[in-house]
Design an enzyme around this catalytic site. Structure first.
Site, PDB file in Angstrom:
ATOM      1  CB  THR B 218      -7.964   4.926  -2.764  1.00  8.30           C
ATOM      2  OG1 THR B 218      -8.316   5.554  -1.543  1.00  8.30           O
ATOM      3  CG2 THR B 218      -6.926   3.855  -2.504  1.00  8.30           C
ATOM      4  CB  VAL B 247      -5.163   5.005   9.599  1.00 12.61           C
ATOM      5  CG1 VAL B 247      -4.673   3.970   8.595  1.00 12.61           C
ATOM      6  CG2 VAL B 247      -3.994   5.846  10.109  1.00 12.61           C
ATOM      7  N   GLY B 248      -7.437   5.006   7.088  1.00  6.84           N
ATOM      8  CA  GLY B 248      -8.499   4.241   6.432  1.00  6.84           C
ATOM      9  C   GLY B 248      -8.087   2.806   6.166  1.00  6.84           C
ATOM     10  CG  ASP B 249      -9.992   0.732   2.912  1.00  3.54           C
ATOM     11  OD1 ASP B 249     -10.007   1.977   2.803  1.00  3.54           O
ATOM     12  OD2 ASP B 249     -10.183  -0.024   1.949  1.00  3.54           O
ATOM     13  CB  THR B 269     -10.946   2.606  -4.138  1.00  2.40           C
ATOM     14  OG1 THR B 269     -11.321   3.985  -4.051  1.00  2.40           O
ATOM     15  CG2 THR B 269     -11.714   1.965  -5.272  1.00  2.40           C
ATOM     16  N   GLY B 270     -12.809   3.113  -1.372  1.00  2.00           N
ATOM     17  CA  GLY B 270     -14.168   3.422  -0.938  1.00  2.00           C
ATOM     18  C   GLY B 270     -14.132   4.067   0.425  1.00  2.00           C
TER      19      GLY B 270
END
Lengths: 350, 350
Positions: B218, B247-249, B269-270
């Site tokens: 990211t 959908v991610g963070d 990011t992770g």
């Protein structure tokens, strides 16, 4: 216990900085709080027959959730049970009877969070799921993800054997008229967000009231079970006449929905954009965790932050000791609570 | 100033509970921090030519953002300028070169937040927008909403005159092979999330490395401008082989992206699900606001929470005094920073 509730509730939207937190109830507290949306809801404008309908549906949702908790069930199960009743009722802006977007269809969002594990699941922009709260829970438990949106969420639902409802299942005449009115206001130059409401006066019909009423209803539930676990859930159709795949705070973990056994469970209702920017649910929890605030102090302080940005709405919250808070800064909020050892209470106005 | 940076950076992922916070730089601090993803990035496995490419792109992004700040521009403009460079580079999992979802296309998410006003904008699941960070900013400034998803976000973009790119613009051969590998692992019974990586040893080709490398890159940037305003932005393609409109963070305000002048600006990011559940960005800010933690203490404590849930990744953060923190709990994180009075620094490994 009853006195505690009365004390907290009497404060209503002014629940600010109580100097000494009320004592926690003794022995295995459990119970739940629900909301059915906050907004311009005034006693003098809500026709008695419609008010009775709202009260009956809120009582039914409360009873469904409380029965789970009273029988030793989990906070998560109670949250889902209560919210399903409100989603199935055409009175609230969730599931059947949700508001219509600019394209004239219902786009539904929901989220759930397990305070024990911090597991969470959410869906946004689904159009064919009768009970989005149920799908949010399946996302949490079976998808490996937290948030899934749009068509993809429905592909997942179909894989799990969900029946996809026709879009017409969700649509009601009341919401169609509400959308027409929002469009009219827009073409005359007023943005939908500025929809005036609550200016009807006495003697209005139920229909007039409903078309004119709150623009950001949402339903939610927070619960504490006998094992001491907290859970929170929220379900909504968002804003009338919304565009561009807009998603509000309800399915945003930390904003409209948050639960952690270490602090509290929160579900919010209001003008979603302001609630996202304030990270409402987590801000309440963080004040308890990092500055030792009581639930009531934290909820009031966070709602004051929302208000400073210009946002209106309310939250419901419960902590592990069974304290509850239901502050709101609008004229009314459909709400109820039932704690072990107390009575079921349903309220609408300030 | 330089010593402060070296001190913070030397601590790397172990930046834990420094007893006394380092003194703030004197007079009008400004600068920025960027990341290009965290994951299994090991010196012995990254071919020198590819490492040089990464370093050059990170330096270019840093220079683009720093030039804005040095010229008296806003933190928001700097964040957009830096992230656009990383989105346009095929090396990073954002914009061109983003990972492919299960259907073989790129679905992009991005968010931006203005620490001065707490205004925020985000997009999720867009497929035809060359620079999602730019659209996130337009959502913030021109839509009246915070989060818009899917086709609706692209309708909004078209209305603003954006050119919609063909899906092929974003796709690269490296990412196609990465998806093939993820699918193979899945059909042999291993979930995509368990993709082993970083076990190639010396002498691998750049292509082999890239196919095998980090599964959750990211890009992001946090900045402090000369007026003392903070901003944060994040852009991503999410996870290889993702399904169901996951959908991610990154586009979740409070989780992957957060900024408030009162505390700090954060980009994460992770493994996104863990970062959402921990409400990472707001949790760092809340520790500064409510328990008086330093930026470094807060960032380390929040990342430790993520790790306790089982999550890996990193964050970049900057506060109003110009302190920075870049903790991560993976083998490496593509990152860089440039503060007024110091040099541009680019790093990859621990």
């Amino acid at each position: 216990m009853k006195r505690l509730l009365l004390c907290l509730l009497a404060a209503g939207p002014l629940l600010l900085n109580a100097a000494a937190p009320a004592p926690a109830p003794m022995h295995k507290p459990y119970g739940l709080v629900i909301h059915g949306g906050a907004g311009v809801i005034r006693r003098e404008e809500l026709p008695p027959a419609l008010e009775a309908e709202y009260r009956a549906q809120l009582a039914a949702a409360l009873a469904a959730g409380y029965a789970v908790l009273d029988g030793g069930g989990s906070a998560l199960d109670a949250v889902v049970a209560a919210i399903r009743v409100l989603e199935d009722s055409p009175l609230f802006n969730a599931g059947k009877g949700a508001v219509l977007n600019a394209a004239g269809v219902c786009e539904l969002d929901a989220a759930i969070m397990d305070g024990r594990t911090l597991a969470a699941g959410a869906v946004a922009g689904v159009r064919h799921i009768r009970n989005p709260i149920r799908l949010a829970r399946d996302v949490m438990e079976r998808s490996g993800h937290v948030l899934v949106v749009g068509d993809g969420a429905e592909v997942f639902a179909r894989k799990l054997g969900y029946t996809l409802e026709d879009e017409s299942y969700f649509q009601t005449d009341v919401r169609r008229r509400q959308l027409e009115r929002a469009r009219q206001l827009e073409t005359t130059g007023q943005p939908a967000a500025a929809l005036p409401a609550g200016t009807l006066g006495r003697g209005v019909t139920g229909d007039e009231y409903r078309v004119n009423e709150f623009k950001f209803g949402t339903v939610g539930c927070v619960a504490l079970d006998q094992a001491g676990n907290l859970a929170a859930g929220t379900s909504t159709g968002g804003m009338t006449n919304k565009r561009y795949g807009r998603v509000g705070d309800s399915p945003i973990i930390g904003a409209g929905t948050y639960a952690s056994n270490g602090t509290c469970a929160v579900s919010a209702t209001g003008y979603g954009e302001y609630f996202i920017r304030t990270v409402v649910g987590h801000d309440i929890a963080a004040q308890m965790e990092y500055r030792g605030a009581s639930l009531a102090e934290a909820a009031a302080a966070t709602l004051a932050k929302v208000a400073r940005l210009g946002g209106t709405g309310g939250v419901i919250a419960i902590d592990r000791a069974g304290h509850i808070a239901l502050p709101f800064n609008t004229a009314g909020m459909y709400r109820g609570h039932h704690l072990a050892g107390g009575e079921a209470v349903v309220e609408i106005f300030q």
